[in-house]
Design a protein around this motif. Sequence first.
Motif, PDB file in Angstrom:
ATOM      1  N   SER A  31      29.656  11.413 -20.857  1.00 13.39           N
ATOM      2  CA  SER A  31      29.512  12.389 -19.846  1.00 13.39           C
ATOM      3  C   SER A  31      29.069  13.856 -20.307  1.00 13.39           C
ATOM      4  CB  SER A  31      31.003  12.617 -18.979  1.00 13.39           C
ATOM      5  OG  SER A  31      31.919  12.674 -20.107  1.00 13.39           O
ATOM      6  N   ILE A  32      29.386  14.289 -21.797  1.00 15.60           N
ATOM      7  CA  ILE A  32      28.823  15.367 -22.330  1.00 15.60           C
ATOM      8  C   ILE A  32      27.607  15.385 -22.566  1.00 15.60           C
ATOM      9  CG2 ILE A  32      29.440  16.904 -24.368  1.00 15.60           C
ATOM     10  CD1 ILE A  32      32.100  15.886 -24.267  1.00 15.60           C
ATOM     11  N   ILE A  33      27.078  14.254 -23.363  1.00 15.78           N
ATOM     12  CA  ILE A  33      25.718  14.219 -23.870  1.00 15.78           C
ATOM     13  C   ILE A  33      24.743  14.188 -22.519  1.00 15.78           C
ATOM     14  CG2 ILE A  33      24.100  12.888 -24.696  1.00 15.78           C
ATOM     15  CD1 ILE A  33      25.472  14.595 -26.720  1.00 15.78           C
ATOM     16  N   ARG A  34      25.283  13.613 -21.303  1.00 12.54           N
ATOM     17  CA  ARG A  34      24.078  13.416 -20.098  1.00 12.54           C
ATOM     18  C   ARG A  34      23.807  14.696 -19.745  1.00 12.54           C
ATOM     19  NH1 ARG A  34      20.377  11.315 -17.302  1.00 12.54           N
ATOM     20  NH2 ARG A  34      20.993  11.039 -15.280  1.00 12.54           N
ATOM     21  N   LEU A  35      24.770  16.073 -19.968  1.00 14.99           N
ATOM     22  CA  LEU A  35      24.521  17.172 -19.436  1.00 14.99           C
ATOM     23  C   LEU A  35      23.297  17.731 -20.001  1.00 14.99           C
ATOM     24  CD1 LEU A  35      28.371  18.773 -19.445  1.00 14.99           C
ATOM     25  CD2 LEU A  35      26.793  18.261 -17.137  1.00 14.99           C
ATOM     26  N   VAL A  36      23.038  17.318 -21.329  1.00 20.38           N
ATOM     27  CA  VAL A  36      21.921  17.937 -22.147  1.00 20.38           C
ATOM     28  C   VAL A  36      20.686  17.035 -22.318  1.00 20.38           C
ATOM     29  CG1 VAL A  36      21.305  18.842 -24.293  1.00 20.38           C
ATOM     30  CG2 VAL A  36      23.682  18.981 -23.542  1.00 20.38           C
ATOM     31  N   SER A  37      20.937  15.872 -22.344  1.00 22.70           N
ATOM     32  CA  SER A  37      19.802  14.935 -22.828  1.00 22.70           C
ATOM     33  C   SER A  37      19.784  13.404 -22.304  1.00 22.70           C
ATOM     34  CB  SER A  37      19.538  14.826 -24.313  1.00 22.70           C
ATOM     35  OG  SER A  37      18.621  13.672 -24.518  1.00 22.70           O
ATOM     36  N   SER A  38      18.905  13.200 -21.378  1.00 27.39           N
ATOM     37  CA  SER A  38      18.881  11.641 -20.823  1.00 27.39           C
ATOM     38  C   SER A  38      18.791  10.577 -21.807  1.00 27.39           C
ATOM     39  CB  SER A  38      17.781  11.549 -19.565  1.00 27.39           C
ATOM     40  OG  SER A  38      18.120  10.473 -19.176  1.00 27.39           O
ATOM     41  N   SER A  39      17.732  11.115 -22.969  1.00 24.90           N
ATOM     42  CA  SER A  39      17.496   9.882 -23.707  1.00 24.90           C
ATOM     43  C   SER A  39      18.754   9.589 -24.693  1.00 24.90           C
ATOM     44  CB  SER A  39      16.286  10.260 -24.528  1.00 24.90           C
ATOM     45  OG  SER A  39      16.300  11.329 -24.941  1.00 24.90           O
TER      46      SER A  39
ATOM     47  N   THR B  12      24.507  11.468 -12.162  1.00 22.79           N
ATOM     48  CA  THR B  12      24.628  12.556 -12.696  1.00 22.79           C
ATOM     49  C   THR B  12      23.166  13.097 -13.543  1.00 22.79           C
ATOM     50  OG1 THR B  12      24.995  11.501 -14.915  1.00 22.79           O
ATOM     51  CG2 THR B  12      26.971  12.466 -13.751  1.00 22.79           C
ATOM     52  N   GLU B  13      23.069  14.267 -13.813  1.00 18.76           N
ATOM     53  CA  GLU B  13      21.743  14.938 -13.981  1.00 18.76           C
ATOM     54  C   GLU B  13      21.921  15.487 -15.265  1.00 18.76           C
ATOM     55  OE1 GLU B  13      18.646  15.583 -14.363  1.00 18.76           O
ATOM     56  OE2 GLU B  13      18.737  15.175 -12.246  1.00 18.76           O
ATOM     57  N   THR B  14      20.836  15.685 -15.958  1.00 19.32           N
ATOM     58  CA  THR B  14      20.755  16.554 -17.337  1.00 19.32           C
ATOM     59  C   THR B  14      20.667  17.939 -16.815  1.00 19.32           C
ATOM     60  OG1 THR B  14      18.428  16.063 -17.172  1.00 19.32           O
ATOM     61  CG2 THR B  14      19.609  14.579 -18.666  1.00 19.32           C
ATOM     62  N   VAL B  15      21.728  18.489 -16.681  1.00 20.05           N
ATOM     63  CA  VAL B  15      21.937  19.835 -16.010  1.00 20.05           C
ATOM     64  C   VAL B  15      21.459  20.805 -17.009  1.00 20.05           C
ATOM     65  CG1 VAL B  15      23.424  21.721 -15.509  1.00 20.05           C
ATOM     66  CG2 VAL B  15      24.159  19.330 -14.727  1.00 20.05           C
ATOM     67  N   PHE B  16      21.647  21.005 -18.243  1.00 16.21           N
ATOM     68  CA  PHE B  16      21.012  22.109 -19.083  1.00 16.21           C
ATOM     69  C   PHE B  16      19.770  21.832 -19.461  1.00 16.21           C
ATOM     70  CE2 PHE B  16      25.460  22.069 -20.172  1.00 16.21           C
ATOM     71  CZ  PHE B  16      25.812  23.333 -19.839  1.00 16.21           C
ATOM     72  N   TYR B  17      19.115  20.442 -19.351  1.00 21.07           N
ATOM     73  CA  TYR B  17      17.923  20.459 -19.763  1.00 21.07           C
ATOM     74  C   TYR B  17      16.934  20.691 -18.443  1.00 21.07           C
ATOM     75  CZ  TYR B  17      13.715  17.308 -20.010  1.00 21.07           C
ATOM     76  OH  TYR B  17      12.082  16.997 -19.811  1.00 21.07           O
ATOM     77  N   THR B  18      17.381  20.375 -17.279  1.00 21.40           N
ATOM     78  CA  THR B  18      16.725  20.638 -15.885  1.00 21.40           C
ATOM     79  C   THR B  18      16.699  22.022 -15.838  1.00 21.40           C
ATOM     80  OG1 THR B  18      17.608  18.357 -15.203  1.00 21.40           O
ATOM     81  CG2 THR B  18      16.790  20.176 -13.708  1.00 21.40           C
ATOM     82  N   MET B  19      17.861  22.721 -15.810  1.00 18.54           N
ATOM     83  CA  MET B  19      17.830  24.194 -15.819  1.00 18.54           C
ATOM     84  C   MET B  19      16.989  25.118 -16.733  1.00 18.54           C
ATOM     85  SD  MET B  19      21.680  25.252 -14.700  1.00 18.54           S
ATOM     86  CE  MET B  19      21.148  27.159 -14.745  1.00 18.54           C
ATOM     87  N   SER B  20      17.008  24.656 -17.817  1.00 18.82           N
ATOM     88  CA  SER B  20      16.237  25.392 -18.925  1.00 18.82           C
ATOM     89  C   SER B  20      14.695  25.014 -18.748  1.00 18.82           C
ATOM     90  CB  SER B  20      16.613  24.967 -20.265  1.00 18.82           C
ATOM     91  OG  SER B  20      16.335  23.905 -20.557  1.00 18.82           O
TER      92      SER B  20
END
Length: 177
Positions: free
Chosen positions: A92-100, A130-138
Amino acid sequence: MRLLLVISDYIIPATVLFIVCFGCLKKVKLYEVFLEGATEGLKTVVDILPTLIGLIVAVEVFRAGGLLDIMTNFIRPMAERVGFPAELAPLSIIRLVSSSAATGLLLDIFQNFGPDSFLGRVSSVMMSCTETVFYTMSLYFLSVGVRKTRYTLPCALIANFAGVFAAVILVQMVFGK
């Protein structure tokens, strides 16, 4: 089902053919327009490349440096209190940053617990909710030049964690524990 397979085989070529025919009817110089679009696409790639490299490096440092384990150990007591499987905290933590990277953790869960286990099912649903929030936003905000994100990050994090907990609840409701 067979009809869907046939449609899926022909939908992309039909779309391309439609675009080309429509462009010809409108007397658009298709090749020049294509080259302009490709040039703009390459400029966008060059603009976002530093962000992508930064995110990839951050995820690797996060995992290799032990920070993920520290955060997981910090979250574990709270997760157990609310009934969230602590084994899914890293995902759940890593998913926020990277899908791979999250997919790699998902495969680890499948290997350790099985894809049809409770944890395997929850992690599969969680990856879909869920979505890769930080990746998507940046990436997206950088590519269009958005500087003031206002409430995007807090709302995205709330939605993401709602998806995480919804995954647990849905799997419990459908399959039991």
